[in-house]
Write an enzyme that holds these catalytic residues in place. Sequence first.
Site, PDB file in Angstrom:
ATOM      1  N   ASP A 112      20.266   6.261 -47.714  1.00 33.08           N
ATOM      2  CA  ASP A 112      19.615   5.934 -46.438  1.00 33.08           C
ATOM      3  C   ASP A 112      19.831   7.015 -45.375  1.00 33.08           C
ATOM      4  OD1 ASP A 112      18.142   4.431 -44.645  1.00 33.08           O
ATOM      5  OD2 ASP A 112      19.835   3.184 -44.024  1.00 33.08           O
TER       6      ASP A 112
ATOM      7  N   GLU B 160      16.185  11.167 -43.468  1.00 36.46           N
ATOM      8  CA  GLU B 160      14.985  11.929 -43.016  1.00 36.46           C
ATOM      9  C   GLU B 160      15.373  13.328 -42.536  1.00 36.46           C
ATOM     10  OE1 GLU B 160      15.725   8.726 -42.180  1.00 36.46           O
ATOM     11  OE2 GLU B 160      14.309   7.966 -43.665  1.00 36.46           O
TER      12      GLU B 160
ATOM     13  N   ASP C  23      12.264   0.094 -42.606  1.00 31.70           N
ATOM     14  CA  ASP C  23      12.521  -1.039 -41.703  1.00 31.70           C
ATOM     15  C   ASP C  23      11.231  -1.707 -41.231  1.00 31.70           C
ATOM     16  OD1 ASP C  23      15.114  -0.319 -42.054  1.00 31.70           O
ATOM     17  OD2 ASP C  23      15.349   0.617 -40.083  1.00 31.70           O
TER      18      ASP C  23
HETATM   19  C1  GLC Z   1      18.653   1.468 -41.647  1.00 29.50           C
HETATM   20  C2  GLC Z   1      18.091   1.007 -42.989  1.00 29.50           C
HETATM   21  C3  GLC Z   1      18.349  -0.453 -43.180  1.00 29.50           C
HETATM   22  C4  GLC Z   1      19.844  -0.729 -43.068  1.00 29.50           C
HETATM   23  C5  GLC Z   1      20.383  -0.218 -41.730  1.00 29.50           C
HETATM   24  C6  GLC Z   1      21.897  -0.308 -41.644  1.00 29.50           C
HETATM   25  O1  GLC Z   1      17.958   0.878 -40.608  1.00 29.50           O
HETATM   26  O2  GLC Z   1      16.724   1.299 -43.101  1.00 29.50           O
HETATM   27  O3  GLC Z   1      17.866  -0.883 -44.423  1.00 29.50           O
HETATM   28  O4  GLC Z   1      20.091  -2.095 -43.177  1.00 29.50           O
HETATM   29  O5  GLC Z   1      20.031   1.137 -41.553  1.00 29.50           O
HETATM   30  O6  GLC Z   1      22.513   0.414 -42.638  1.00 29.50           O
END
Ligand code: GLC
Length: 444
Positions: free
Chosen positions: A261, A264, A373
């Site tokens: 995650d 980007e 998200d």
């Molecule tokens: C980002 C991710 C989401 C996750 C959050 C906390 O927003 O896209 O899926 O729950 O971070 O880690």
Amino acid sequence: EDIVFGLGEANRGINKRGSLYTSFCTDDPIHTEEKVSLYGAHNLIIVSGKEIFGLFFDYPGALTFDIGYSHIDNMEIRCEDADLDLYEITGEDAYDITRQFRRMIGRSYIPPKFAFGYGQSRWGYKTREDFETVVNEYREHHIPLDLLYMDIDYMDDYKDFTVNTENFPDFKAFTAQMKEQGIHLIPIIDAGVKIEEGYDVYEEGIAGGYFCKKKNGEPFEACVWPGLTHLPDFLDPKAREWFGSKYKRLLDAGIEGFWNDMNEPAIFYSPKGRDELLSYLDGYGDDRNAFDHEELHARVHGLANSPKDYRDFYHDVNGKKIRHDKVHNLYGSNMTRAASEAFARYAPDKQILMFSRSSYIGMHRYGGIWMGDNRSWWSHLLLNLKMLPSLNMCGFLYIGADLGGFGADTTEDLLLRWLALGVFTPLMRNHSALGTREQECYRF
Ligand code: GLC
């Protein structure tokens, strides 16, 4: 009557005609209709009408598509630098072109079989007990559950490749106990490495020179969940190998899958951006009402994912320094590549689950993606559905969206409908944000 297919993870319907799009991987949690960039960069379009052809723009920087927006019969695609590889694919129809394109870009990632099951996730599960409760509730309600996702709270202070030992005194025993019950634990890994003396990943990264650097050679700092972090230089093969090797710790503890995650990469703010804002505020002295309210608003909102910051650090690619914004769209893909190459080294006989938020065409060989998200909106259920075939055209097969919606409060009927679609998406995961209504199936 021509239809323009493509662009993978992008807004609008399967026909992209009539709108604007920018390939520039962006962490933006509000996917409203006017947004031109989401988390991926998938520069394939297929024009299907009187003439039929496909175009793939292999270009790692920002690329803008005006597909019949300025004029319904014109298409204009723009890049900043001339260094762009353009592939034209001819064929009988859109399906034929897709088939050829897929052959050209290589075989798609195949996940382990368990990854087609149903998974529960929520940002906020913290302790061993939190996870056990979810499993018990699912079992008591006779609802199948195969995967349980661990969001950032399993870590120690959001430090990558650590596990909070107070909440998980014996992590290996915990993964084994879950596995006995048929549950696969899937932890998150974020791109940024927390800056903290004594934290081995940080110290190794500094010692090896594995982080992205500013012009003056100092590692660039970005604030994300852990506070100030350094960004691993995933475009440098040595850094990729190093970061990938860290996944081994969790593999050794019985983990069989991960989600990558914030790659980007997402930047809440940089110290430079923060300091510029603070000195702007100081410029007004004590008279708080003297602020130019519009400028203040723009400055505060401009802190996150700022183009200025993306121009402020460099990658080391085979001895050549390359400014980040020029190759921005490759960052997340190369994080996932780092993981995938490590899995091939450390678990050659095993399929490891891997999916990423940010991606570029080509990453489909290393893992899947989730659509980021979204919100508990009916329009996002439709968007989810519409993105699936476009992503498939670009080679991404292991894909899905946060079922029930990530942001905002879900409703029972929306969750039900989304689960009904989710049955048909390879990645079938219910995930929601901290602070939203709890949406595990058994809550209803
Ligand atoms: C980002 C991710 C989401 C996750 C959050 C906390 O927003 O896209 O899926 O729950 O971070 O880690």
